[in-house]
Design an enzyme around this catalytic site. Structure first.
Site, short mmCIF file in Angstrom:
data_model
loop_
_atom_site.label_atom_id
_atom_site.label_comp_id
_atom_site.label_asym_id
_atom_site.label_seq_id
_atom_site.Cartn_x
_atom_site.Cartn_y
_atom_site.Cartn_z
N MET A 188 -4.45 -13.48 0.94
CA MET A 188 -5.46 -14.01 0.02
C MET A 188 -4.83 -15.03 -0.94
SD MET A 188 -8.22 -12.04 0.57
CE MET A 188 -9.16 -11.88 -0.91
N GLN A 245 -9.22 -12.93 9.76
CA GLN A 245 -9.18 -11.53 9.35
C GLN A 245 -10.44 -11.18 8.56
OE1 GLN A 245 -6.75 -9.63 6.19
NE2 GLN A 245 -5.86 -8.50 7.91
N CYS A 293 -5.56 -3.44 3.05
CA CYS A 293 -5.59 -3.98 1.68
C CYS A 293 -5.88 -2.87 0.67
CB CYS A 293 -6.64 -5.08 1.57
SG CYS A 293 -6.72 -5.78 -0.08
N LYS A 335 -5.18 -4.64 11.69
CA LYS A 335 -3.99 -4.60 10.83
C LYS A 335 -4.11 -3.39 9.93
CE LYS A 335 -0.88 -6.62 7.70
NZ LYS A 335 -1.35 -7.16 6.42
N ASN A 353 5.22 -5.11 10.60
CA ASN A 353 5.14 -5.97 9.43
C ASN A 353 5.67 -5.22 8.21
OD1 ASN A 353 2.70 -6.39 7.00
ND2 ASN A 353 3.98 -8.13 7.54
N ARG A 394 5.25 -12.67 3.23
CA ARG A 394 5.81 -13.42 2.11
C ARG A 394 6.94 -14.35 2.53
NH1 ARG A 394 6.17 -7.98 -1.29
NH2 ARG A 394 6.56 -7.29 0.85
C1 LIG Z 1 -0.58 -12.82 -2.04
C2 LIG Z 1 -0.77 -11.86 -0.87
C3 LIG Z 1 -2.00 -11.73 -0.30
C4 LIG Z 1 -2.18 -10.89 0.79
N1 LIG Z 1 -3.40 -10.83 1.40
C5 LIG Z 1 -3.55 -10.13 2.53
C6 LIG Z 1 -4.75 -10.19 3.28
O1 LIG Z 1 -5.70 -10.90 2.93
N2 LIG Z 1 -4.84 -9.44 4.41
C7 LIG Z 1 -3.78 -8.67 4.86
O2 LIG Z 1 -3.89 -8.03 5.90
N3 LIG Z 1 -2.64 -8.60 4.17
C8 LIG Z 1 -2.50 -9.31 3.04
N4 LIG Z 1 -1.30 -9.28 2.37
C9 LIG Z 1 -0.24 -8.39 2.85
C10 LIG Z 1 0.67 -9.13 3.84
O3 LIG Z 1 -0.07 -9.56 4.97
C11 LIG Z 1 1.78 -8.21 4.33
O4 LIG Z 1 1.22 -7.11 5.01
C12 LIG Z 1 2.66 -7.69 3.20
O5 LIG Z 1 2.96 -8.70 2.27
C13 LIG Z 1 3.96 -7.11 3.77
O6 LIG Z 1 4.60 -8.03 4.61
P1 LIG Z 1 5.77 -9.02 4.09
O7 LIG Z 1 6.83 -8.15 3.50
O8 LIG Z 1 6.22 -9.77 5.33
O9 LIG Z 1 5.16 -9.92 3.06
C14 LIG Z 1 -1.10 -10.12 1.29
C15 LIG Z 1 0.16 -10.27 0.70
C16 LIG Z 1 0.34 -11.12 -0.38
C17 LIG Z 1 1.71 -11.28 -0.99
#
Ligand SMILES: Cc1cc2nc3c(=O)[nH]c(=O)nc-3n(C[C@H](O)[C@H](O)[C@H](O)COP(=O)(O)O)c2cc1C
Length: 315
Positions: A2, A53, A83, A122, A194, A217
């Site tokens: 998001m 999504q 989420c 997811k 993930n 991220r």
């Molecule tokens: C700013 C932000 C917004 C996110 N929005 C979503 C989202 O809309 N849908 C989703 O499935 N995960 C969302 N996530 C979670 C990420 O997809 C991911 O699952 C989470 O950050 C862990 O993975 P990472 O360590 O590779 O970032 C969001 C993460 C961040 C930082």
């Protein structure tokens, strides 16, 4: 993600990797049905392959939203069961659905009946006091019985009571081994892992155990790592970073001509040169100048010139 993986971000990422699957931000089924669809769902065909999504827990609404996604040309529809935000919990979707595998199964069954696109999920490994050994398998088994074959698992619980969404991305411990075990038990399913994966070396290690890796991220803050993805994982051609950046600059120019604001177009670029000489000058030039109402492509070219001069000196 998001506010992060909007269309400009996805176009930049697609300039850096032709093969990695990209995902939109989560859009609720209600927003798709009642909101400004072009603004919420519009994307550049260059972004393909791209998955939309969706968030929701009403099978009929999700099915209708999935159909609209298919009509827009998305390649996949992914249901968010991860989420943790309060807004999402009060709408009874996102991570709290880990407690309701039967509802999720009804949702994905309705979505699959509405579209011929892959419908994927997811999820987390559980929420709050759930036993992840049980909750992850229950969710995956229910969805698989409804015909879902692809799961992206954020390998930590969401603690819905007491942690902010940000904390819920870092505080609950990661359990990659559980995800690996589920993959071993269900070789028929495609499982992506993930959470906390920061480098392509780490991604490669995970790929010994699962079918895919989802980067959140790291891909946003350090998009340059995507430039090695095609050659390393897909047998594709190596991507030359500066050629990819120039391709994105051309996209920016075309978007500006159509009335887009520079500010939102350069946002996903801010981390591009992190750790390289000139990165700070690049970021500062963009941050200080791109928000001006009349800011044009020259601002981006000036910022690139700053970092490229430094790159040349360092070489
Ligand atoms: C700013 C932000 C917004 C996110 N929005 C979503 C989202 O809309 N849908 C989703 O499935 N995960 C969302 N996530 C979670 C990420 O997809 C991911 O699952 C989470 O950050 C862990 O993975 P990472 O360590 O590779 O970032 C969001 C993460 C961040 C930082």
């Amino acid at each position: 993600m998001m506010d992060w993986t909007d269309s400009p971000c996805r176009v930049l990422h697609r300039c850096l990797t032709k093969h990695a699957l990209l995902y939109t931000e989560m859009v609720t089924a209600d927003a798709v049905l009642h909101g400004d669809r072009v603004r919420l769902l519009g994307f550049d065909p260059f972004e393909h392959p791209v998955a939309l999504q969706l968030g929701g827990s009403d099978p009929a609404k999700l099915a209708a939203a999935a159909k609209i996604a298919a009509d827009f040309g998305y390649g996949e529809v992914n249901l968010n069961v991860g989420c943790p935000s309060d807004r999402v919990q009060s709408g009874r979707f996102g991570a709290c659905l880990m407690r309701e595998p039967a509802v999720v199964a009804d949702c994905v069954a309705a979505m699959r009946a509405a579209v011929s696109l892959p419908v994927t999920v997811k999820c987390r490994i559980g929420v709050d006091d759930q036993d992840p050994e049980h909750s992850l398998r229950a969710l995956i088994d229910a969805c698989a019985a409804a015909g879902v074959g692809i799961f992206a698992v954020h390998a930590r619980k969401a603690w819905l009571d007491g942690l902010s969404p940000k904390e819920n991305r870092d505080v609950p411990p990661l359990d990659y081994e559980l995800v690996y075990r589920v993959k071993r038990e269900r070789p028929d399913l495609t499982i992506l892992v993930n959470g906390g994966i920061e480098t392509l070396d780490q991604a490669q290690e995970h790929l010994r155990h699962v079918d895919g890796v989802m980067l959140g991220r790291a891909a946003y803050h350090n998009p340059v790592l995507l430039a090695d993805v095609d050659a390393r994982f897909f047998g594709g051609a190596p991507v030359i970073l500066e050629a990819a950046v120039d391709a994105y600059a051309e996209h920016v120019e075309r978007q500006l001509a159509q009335g887009a604001r520079l500010h939102s177009l350069i946002k996903p670029m801010l981390g591009l040169y992190n750790g390289r000489p000139g990165a700070r000058l690049f970021r500062r030039h963009l941050s200080e100048n791109a928000a001006r109402h009349d800011a044009g492509i020259a601002v981006l070219h000036e910022a690139l010139a700053l970092v490229r001069v430094h790159g040349t000196r360092a070489a």
